[in-house]
Write an enzyme that holds these catalytic residues in place. Structure first.
Site, PDB file in Angstrom:
ATOM      1  CB  SER A  52      -0.940   0.003   1.212  1.00  0.00           C
ATOM      2  OG  SER A  52      -0.216  -0.181   2.416  1.00  0.00           O
ATOM      3  CG  HIS A 280      -1.455   3.704   4.224  1.00  0.00           C
ATOM      4  ND1 HIS A 280      -2.120   3.185   5.305  1.00  0.00           N
ATOM      5  CD2 HIS A 280      -0.978   2.629   3.529  1.00  0.00           C
ATOM      6  CE1 HIS A 280      -2.072   1.871   5.273  1.00  0.00           C
ATOM      7  NE2 HIS A 280      -1.375   1.504   4.215  1.00  0.00           N
TER       8      HIS A 280
END
Length: 305
Positions: A52, A280
């Site tokens: 990711s 993230h």
């Protein structure tokens, strides 16, 4: 948080040509790579692998036609690199949640093994991988958030897990990384294989000011910061062992962690993330990962096509 493609391309072009303004992002411009590769880097065909942090999970816009489970963004660092180098062939198979095992087998229905995209004609491979192996990332960062309310100023997660996660990284993730990188080299023996380290998620010390956005007990923040350092050191060792190139994100990402204000952070917080999955990289963080890759590989615009 979002940048247009034209702005990103201009920024990456400037970085590749070595005219980036001095500052934190240029602190780690010195190359750090394995001992086998000291030649000019060819950039086409280019294949992007990874998890990711490679796919830019949650960053819009998404790549049209890519599997929804992969959350693949047109603003991930591989697309930023491709915007600068303009390879004649570019394949992005990055996928959110990927482990090194997903290089060899299907991650989920409709998602082919990532190594299927790599051939003996491939000349550049980039990836960020390893954080999901042994479920370390989820179990530690998100697991610690779940128990932090029991002792906000203490270190309940460290007390519960001790060296469990770092032991798993050293004893299990490391050999998985070595095997995965060797498999890439076997399929693409003439490629430059670059593995990008993880940018700093947390600062070195905890603070009450950060707790609402990153609900990690203050005493557990340095413990998790150390865990990420261990992971990056293992990634570096695996790169050296296999003749791959390690892209060090630690120096340039210091001060851009998830505790920073929106205008400064590269990693979005667990609570209230903007245009990225929680914990993230955002589009600015992905651009920084691309910039460091170009700088540390000494790639210039259109180089080695």
């Amino acid at each position: 948080m979002r940048r247009t493609t034209s702005v990103l391309t201009a920024t990456m072009f400037a970085a590749a040509m070595g005219v980036v303004a001095a500052g934190p992002a240029s602190a780690s411009a010195a190359p750090a790579w394995g001992h086998r590769h000291h030649h000019a880097v060819k950039t086409s065909p280019y294949v992007a692998l990874g998890d990711s942090y490679s796919s830019a999970a949650g960053v819009q816009p998404s790549v049209v036609g890519s599997p929804p489970v992969c959350s693949r963004s047109t603003l991930n660092y591989a697309h930023d690199i491709a915007a600068v180098t303009k390879p004649t062939s570019f394949t992005d198979v990055t996928c959110s949640g990927a482990k090194t095992s997903d290089f060899y087998s299907s991650q989920s229905a409709g998602v082919a093994p990532q190594l299927d995209a790599v051939t003996n004609k491939t000349r550049l491979v980039t990836m960020t991988i390893g954080g999901n192996d042994e479920d370390v990332f989820v179990d530690s960062f998100f697991g610690c958030a779940a128990i932090s309310s029991t002792d906000i100023t203490g270190n309940p997660c460290q007390k519960k897990y001790g060296s469990t996660f770092t032991d798993e990284i050293v004893n299990q993730t490391y050999p998985h990384l070595v095997a995965a990188l060797r498999a890439v080299h076997e399929k693409a023996p003439h490629a430059t294989v670059a593995i990008v380290g993880y940018p700093e998620i947390l600062p070195a010390t905890g603070s009450l000011a950060c707790y609402p956005a990153m609900p990690i007990s203050l005493g557990d923040v340095p413990w998790l910061h150390h865990e990420e350092n261990v992971l990056n050191s293992v990634v570096r060792r695996a790169a050296w062992k296999t003749g791959s190139r390690f892209i060090d994100m630690a120096p340039s990402s210091t001060g851009h962690d998830a505790c920073q204000p929106e205008s400064k952070r590269w990693i979005e917080p667990a609570v209230g993330p903007v245009n990225a999955f929680p914990v993230h990289p955002n589009a600015v963080g992905e651009a920084a990962m691309a910039r460091q890759t170009l700088l540390q590989l000494c790639i210039r615009a259109h180089a080695g096509r």
